[in-house]
Design a protein around this motif. Structure first.
Motif, PDB file in Angstrom:
ATOM      1  N   ASP A   1       0.853  -1.193   0.000  1.00 56.48           N
ATOM      2  CA  ASP A   1       0.000   0.000   0.000  1.00 56.48           C
ATOM      3  C   ASP A   1       0.890   1.244   0.000  1.00 56.48           C
ATOM      4  OD1 ASP A   1      -2.230  -1.536  -0.143  1.00 56.48           O
ATOM      5  OD2 ASP A   1      -3.093  -0.908   1.766  1.00 56.48           O
ATOM      6  N   LEU A   2       1.811   1.227  -0.927  1.00 56.71           N
ATOM      7  CA  LEU A   2       2.762   2.329  -1.061  1.00 56.71           C
ATOM      8  C   LEU A   2       2.085   3.526  -1.713  1.00 56.71           C
ATOM      9  CD1 LEU A   2       5.744   0.165  -2.326  1.00 56.71           C
ATOM     10  CD2 LEU A   2       4.993   0.607   0.013  1.00 56.71           C
ATOM     11  N   THR A   3       1.097   3.255  -2.580  1.00 61.07           N
ATOM     12  CA  THR A   3       0.292   4.295  -3.203  1.00 61.07           C
ATOM     13  C   THR A   3      -1.150   4.134  -2.740  1.00 61.07           C
ATOM     14  OG1 THR A   3      -0.180   2.901  -5.126  1.00 61.07           O
ATOM     15  CG2 THR A   3       1.774   4.308  -5.240  1.00 61.07           C
ATOM     16  N   ASP A   4      -1.987   5.131  -3.045  1.00 61.21           N
ATOM     17  CA  ASP A   4      -3.369   5.059  -2.582  1.00 61.21           C
ATOM     18  C   ASP A   4      -4.290   4.406  -3.602  1.00 61.21           C
ATOM     19  OD1 ASP A   4      -4.978   5.531  -0.349  1.00 61.21           O
ATOM     20  OD2 ASP A   4      -5.831   7.350  -1.214  1.00 61.21           O
ATOM     21  N   TYR A   5      -4.083   4.711  -4.885  1.00 62.30           N
ATOM     22  CA  TYR A   5      -4.926   4.131  -5.934  1.00 62.30           C
ATOM     23  C   TYR A   5      -4.121   3.375  -6.985  1.00 62.30           C
ATOM     24  CZ  TYR A   5      -9.143   6.390  -4.215  1.00 62.30           C
ATOM     25  OH  TYR A   5     -10.216   6.758  -3.435  1.00 62.30           O
ATOM     26  N   GLY A   6      -2.838   3.179  -6.748  1.00 58.72           N
ATOM     27  CA  GLY A   6      -2.036   2.398  -7.679  1.00 58.72           C
ATOM     28  C   GLY A   6      -1.841   3.047  -9.025  1.00 58.72           C
ATOM     29  N   THR A   7      -1.803   4.384  -9.073  1.00 60.52           N
ATOM     30  CA  THR A   7      -1.610   5.079 -10.349  1.00 60.52           C
ATOM     31  C   THR A   7      -0.135   5.364 -10.594  1.00 60.52           C
ATOM     32  OG1 THR A   7      -1.795   7.307  -9.408  1.00 60.52           O
ATOM     33  CG2 THR A   7      -3.849   6.208 -10.060  1.00 60.52           C
ATOM     34  N   ALA A   8       0.194   5.576 -11.864  1.00 65.64           N
ATOM     35  CA  ALA A   8       1.566   5.926 -12.217  1.00 65.64           C
ATOM     36  C   ALA A   8       1.946   7.261 -11.594  1.00 65.64           C
ATOM     37  CB  ALA A   8       1.707   5.986 -13.737  1.00 65.64           C
ATOM     38  N   GLU A   9       1.008   8.191 -11.542  1.00 68.56           N
ATOM     39  CA  GLU A   9       1.290   9.503 -10.961  1.00 68.56           C
ATOM     40  C   GLU A   9       1.687   9.372  -9.489  1.00 68.56           C
ATOM     41  OE1 GLU A   9      -0.814  13.927 -10.617  1.00 68.56           O
ATOM     42  OE2 GLU A   9      -2.063  12.138 -10.787  1.00 68.56           O
ATOM     43  N   GLU A  10       0.958   8.554  -8.752  1.00 73.83           N
ATOM     44  CA  GLU A  10       1.293   8.354  -7.337  1.00 73.83           C
ATOM     45  C   GLU A  10       2.638   7.665  -7.190  1.00 73.83           C
ATOM     46  OE1 GLU A  10      -3.274   7.933  -5.580  1.00 73.83           O
ATOM     47  OE2 GLU A  10      -2.105   6.142  -6.056  1.00 73.83           O
ATOM     48  N   ALA A  11       2.905   6.682  -8.038  1.00 73.94           N
ATOM     49  CA  ALA A  11       4.182   5.970  -7.970  1.00 73.94           C
ATOM     50  C   ALA A  11       5.348   6.912  -8.250  1.00 73.94           C
ATOM     51  CB  ALA A  11       4.184   4.803  -8.949  1.00 73.94           C
ATOM     52  N   LYS A  12       5.155   7.848  -9.172  1.00 74.39           N
ATOM     53  CA  LYS A  12       6.212   8.813  -9.467  1.00 74.39           C
ATOM     54  C   LYS A  12       6.456   9.747  -8.289  1.00 74.39           C
ATOM     55  CE  LYS A  12       5.482   8.727 -14.463  1.00 74.39           C
ATOM     56  NZ  LYS A  12       4.902   9.437 -15.626  1.00 74.39           N
ATOM     57  N   VAL A  13       5.382  10.149  -7.604  1.00 75.18           N
ATOM     58  CA  VAL A  13       5.547  10.972  -6.395  1.00 75.18           C
ATOM     59  C   VAL A  13       6.349  10.207  -5.353  1.00 75.18           C
ATOM     60  CG1 VAL A  13       4.350  12.048  -4.448  1.00 75.18           C
ATOM     61  CG2 VAL A  13       3.477  12.363  -6.772  1.00 75.18           C
ATOM     62  N   LEU A  14       5.983   8.943  -5.128  1.00 71.36           N
ATOM     63  CA  LEU A  14       6.712   8.127  -4.153  1.00 71.36           C
ATOM     64  C   LEU A  14       8.175   7.985  -4.551  1.00 71.36           C
ATOM     65  CD1 LEU A  14       6.931   6.253  -1.721  1.00 71.36           C
ATOM     66  CD2 LEU A  14       6.058   4.397  -3.160  1.00 71.36           C
ATOM     67  N   ALA A  15       8.428   7.715  -5.820  1.00 73.30           N
ATOM     68  CA  ALA A  15       9.810   7.558  -6.286  1.00 73.30           C
ATOM     69  C   ALA A  15      10.611   8.820  -6.006  1.00 73.30           C
ATOM     70  CB  ALA A  15       9.827   7.225  -7.775  1.00 73.30           C
ATOM     71  N   ASP A  16      10.001   9.969  -6.219  1.00 71.26           N
ATOM     72  CA  ASP A  16      10.693  11.234  -5.940  1.00 71.26           C
ATOM     73  C   ASP A  16      10.971  11.398  -4.447  1.00 71.26           C
ATOM     74  OD1 ASP A  16      10.749  11.939  -8.591  1.00 71.26           O
ATOM     75  OD2 ASP A  16       8.971  13.221  -8.495  1.00 71.26           O
ATOM     76  N   GLU A  17       9.993  11.069  -3.626  1.00 69.86           N
ATOM     77  CA  GLU A  17      10.163  11.203  -2.176  1.00 69.86           C
ATOM     78  C   GLU A  17      11.248  10.261  -1.655  1.00 69.86           C
ATOM     79  OE1 GLU A  17       8.177  13.679  -0.300  1.00 69.86           O
ATOM     80  OE2 GLU A  17       8.248  14.124  -2.443  1.00 69.86           O
ATOM     81  N   LEU A  18      11.393   9.110  -2.285  1.00 73.43           N
ATOM     82  CA  LEU A  18      12.419   8.143  -1.865  1.00 73.43           C
ATOM     83  C   LEU A  18      13.823   8.590  -2.285  1.00 73.43           C
ATOM     84  CD1 LEU A  18      10.573   4.804  -2.696  1.00 73.43           C
ATOM     85  CD2 LEU A  18      11.202   5.624  -0.407  1.00 73.43           C
ATOM     86  N   GLY A  19      13.920   9.690  -2.989  1.00 74.42           N
ATOM     87  CA  GLY A  19      15.228  10.204  -3.393  1.00 74.42           C
ATOM     88  C   GLY A  19      16.105  10.595  -2.223  1.00 74.42           C
TER      89      GLY A  19
END
Length: 262
Positions: free
Chosen positions: A47-65
């Motif tokens: 449950d790393l994203t809320d709706y499993g969208t590419a946009e959310e995954a990209k936000v997470l990837a940026d935050e993990l920087g």
């Protein structure tokens, strides 16, 4: 300041259920940096994203920087909501995250086996494969996820091992949730591989109102590291669970039980 790396142990920071949305952009970097500074490995339990969208995954990837240590993850049910979990996995993998789905990896001598898991209930309350085709398909999914976990565990050749899940393998860490939803929070079928292939610890999320720690029938610690649960149960503390294991060479020289710190 980052803690200096220990010659005798390896530290894992574990958290799940981050539920990243587009509005989280710029808000999680400090949290991830804190977890990175405290540990040698970051574990993400679905449950790393809320709706499993590419946009959310990209936000997470940026935050993990802001993370400077290896990251290992499994996906959760929310990461499947939009029907493109492979896209979420692709984006996170491109960002350097090792996303496990029935696979295993080794980091600094510790083997990590990961799978999402599935629902179905616990013990005598487990749903059986009988009746309508839809019920049989549901149970088949639970069995398939358990087989993924077993296949990953079977690949490990390290003396120290960790299992990474989203759904719980035991009822103990979902205690605190309404009993009527227990069957949707995990499955005893996930515990069976853990008995055949012993591990040092299991981490999962999903149960936001569950219990942080319990044990399998053979005494292995299981940690529910859902971020909402950690925030509520440990106010004022960073919402990740810190777990330490002796390094293989240290364990060979002087076997010791794993230590946890909170």
């Amino acid at each position: 300041m980052p803690k200096p790396k220990s010659a005798s142990s390896i530290r894992f920071a574990a958290v799940g259920d981050i539920h990243v949305t587009k509005d989280h952009a710029g808000t999680l970097r400090d949290f991830f940096a804190q977890a990175s500074d405290a540990a040698d490995v970051l574990l993400l339990c679905g449950d790393l994203t809320d709706y499993g969208t590419a946009e959310e995954a990209k936000v997470l990837a940026d935050e993990l920087g802001s993370v400077s240590v290896p990251i290992v993850a499994v996906l959760g049910n929310h990461d499947h909501e939009s029907g493109t979990p492979e896209k979420v996995r692709e984006i996170l993998t491109h960002a350097g995250v090792r996303v496990l789905d029935g696979e295993a990896c080794e980091i600094e001598g510790v083997g990590i086996a990961g799978a999402k898991g599935f629902a179905g209930g616990f013990g005598r309350g487990s749903l059986g494969s009988w009746g309508e085709p839809a019920i049989k398909l549901f149970v088949k999914e639970a069995l398939n996820e358990a087989m993924k976990l077993e296949a990953a565990l079977a690949k490990l050749r390290t003396s120290r091992r960790i299992a990474l899940l989203h759904y719980s393998p035991i009822a103990g860490t979902v205690q605190g949730e309404p009993p009527e939803i227990f069957p949707f929070l995990g499955s005893s079928r996930l515990e069976d591989p853990l008995l055949r292939y012993p591990v040092d610890a299991v981490f999962h999320g999903h149960a936001h109102r569950g219990t942080i720690e319990a044990r399998t029938v053979n005494g292995v610690p299981v940690y529910n590291v859902a971020r909402p649960l950690l925030l509520r149960k440990r106010p004022g503390q960073a919402p990740f669970w810190l777990f330490e294991l002796p390094r293989e060479e240290a364990a060979a020289a002087a076997p010791a039980e794993a230590a946890t710190t909170t």
